[in-house]
Scaffold this active site. Structure first.
Site, mmCIF file in Angstrom:
data_model
loop_
_atom_site.group_PDB
_atom_site.id
_atom_site.type_symbol
_atom_site.label_atom_id
_atom_site.label_comp_id
_atom_site.label_asym_id
_atom_site.label_seq_id
_atom_site.Cartn_x
_atom_site.Cartn_y
_atom_site.Cartn_z
ATOM 1 N N ASP A 13 0.849 -1.173 0.000
ATOM 2 C CA ASP A 13 0.000 0.000 0.000
ATOM 3 C C ASP A 13 0.898 1.240 0.000
ATOM 4 O OD1 ASP A 13 -2.473 1.395 0.153
ATOM 5 O OD2 ASP A 13 -2.176 1.670 2.302
ATOM 6 N N ASP A 15 -0.250 5.024 1.039
ATOM 7 C CA ASP A 15 -0.489 5.895 2.194
ATOM 8 C C ASP A 15 -0.440 5.097 3.493
ATOM 9 O OD1 ASP A 15 -1.003 8.443 0.862
ATOM 10 O OD2 ASP A 15 -2.777 7.455 0.056
ATOM 11 N N ASP A 209 -1.218 -0.907 6.025
ATOM 12 C CA ASP A 209 -1.354 -0.310 7.354
ATOM 13 C C ASP A 209 -2.768 -0.453 7.900
ATOM 14 O OD1 ASP A 209 -2.330 1.610 5.369
ATOM 15 O OD2 ASP A 209 -2.516 2.997 7.069
#
Length: 259
Positions: A13, A15, A209
């Site tokens: 990922d 961000d 995250d």
């Protein structure tokens, strides 16, 4: 259980893993450099459909992170590929930005508000009541409803913003029709990404995250999963989920030596 095969390909990922509020997370540059130097297939993923891969390449480069455009996979690209597989040469009414409209143009889709095959909802900073009303009426008239991703909120420097999932809920309430979400946690986005780089889930890993999108999508796609604690999911929240990542680490810096 037999030991799993070595990791040959990486999906990560963007961000919360590589960057946070426009600033690279320590270890991101080293991780990406080692990936490039190793020659291993990799993709940087984002559910955000606003930007094209070229846009994101330029934005990341300004932050000091070198990710070739061909190594960036967005929910807009996944949506365009899905529609091209399902109904080649179709038509769509689109609420979204250049990342989505460009991806659809590139697969030969016609963008129209006259009897489209699909209504496609993506991310935009300028959701308009007029556009949403048009989408509702087209769906009521028989257009199929697709959304790039289910995220309800997006980040900004001023705070949370309503995102695709929230606007999709509004349209669903008005039409009684739920969209098909292409982006994470749908494993379709992950499998399409793996196919794009010629990778196999058995020898691939997903870094994210968020437990509810990144880890879940990686898990359902059959990949090893790494949760970094530099973004949304906090340490005390991990055990609340009925599934677990393969490993939890503080940040991307802890994974550099695994490449």
């Amino acid at each position: 259980m037999a030991d799993r095969k070595p990791i040959e390909s990486w999906l990560t990922d963007m961000d919360g893993v590589l960057i946070h509020e426009g600033v690279p997370i320590p270890g991101a540059e080293a991780f990406l450099k080692k990936l490039r130097d190793s020659g291993r297939p990799f993709l940087v993923l984002t559910n955000n459909s606003i930007y094209t891969a070229r846009d994101l390449h330029a934005r990341l480069r300004r932050m000091g992170l070198d990710v070739p455009a061909e190594n960036i996979w967005t929910s807009a690209l996944a949506t365009a590929q899905f529609l091209n597989d399902q109904r080649p040469g179709g038509s769509a009414y689109v609420i979204g930005e250049a990342g989505l409209t460009t991806a659809l143009h590139d697969v030969g889709y016609v963008l129209t508000d006259h009897e489209p095959d699909f209504v496609i909802l993506g991310e935009t900073r300028t959701y308009s009541f007029e556009a949403m009303t048009k989408a509702v009426r087209l769906i009521n008239d028989g257009a199929r409803f697709i959304a790039t991703n289910p995220d309800n909120v997006g980040p900004s420097t001023e705070g949370a913003l309503p995102a695709t999932g929230s606007v999709a809920a509004l349209i669903t309430a008005a039409t009684g029709r739920k969209p098909y979400f292409v982006g994470k946690p749908n494993p379709l986005m992950m499998r399409a990404g793996l196919n794009a780089i010629g990778a196999h889930s058995e020898t691939s890993a997903m870094i994210g995250d968020r437990m509810d999108t990144d880890v879940l999508a990686g898990l359902e796609a059959g990949m090893r999963t790494f949760l970094v604690l530099s973004g949304v999911t906090q340490p005390q929240e991990v055990d609340a989920y009925p599934f677990r990542p393969s490993k939890v680490v503080d940040s991307i810096a802890d994974l550099v030596d695994l490449i």
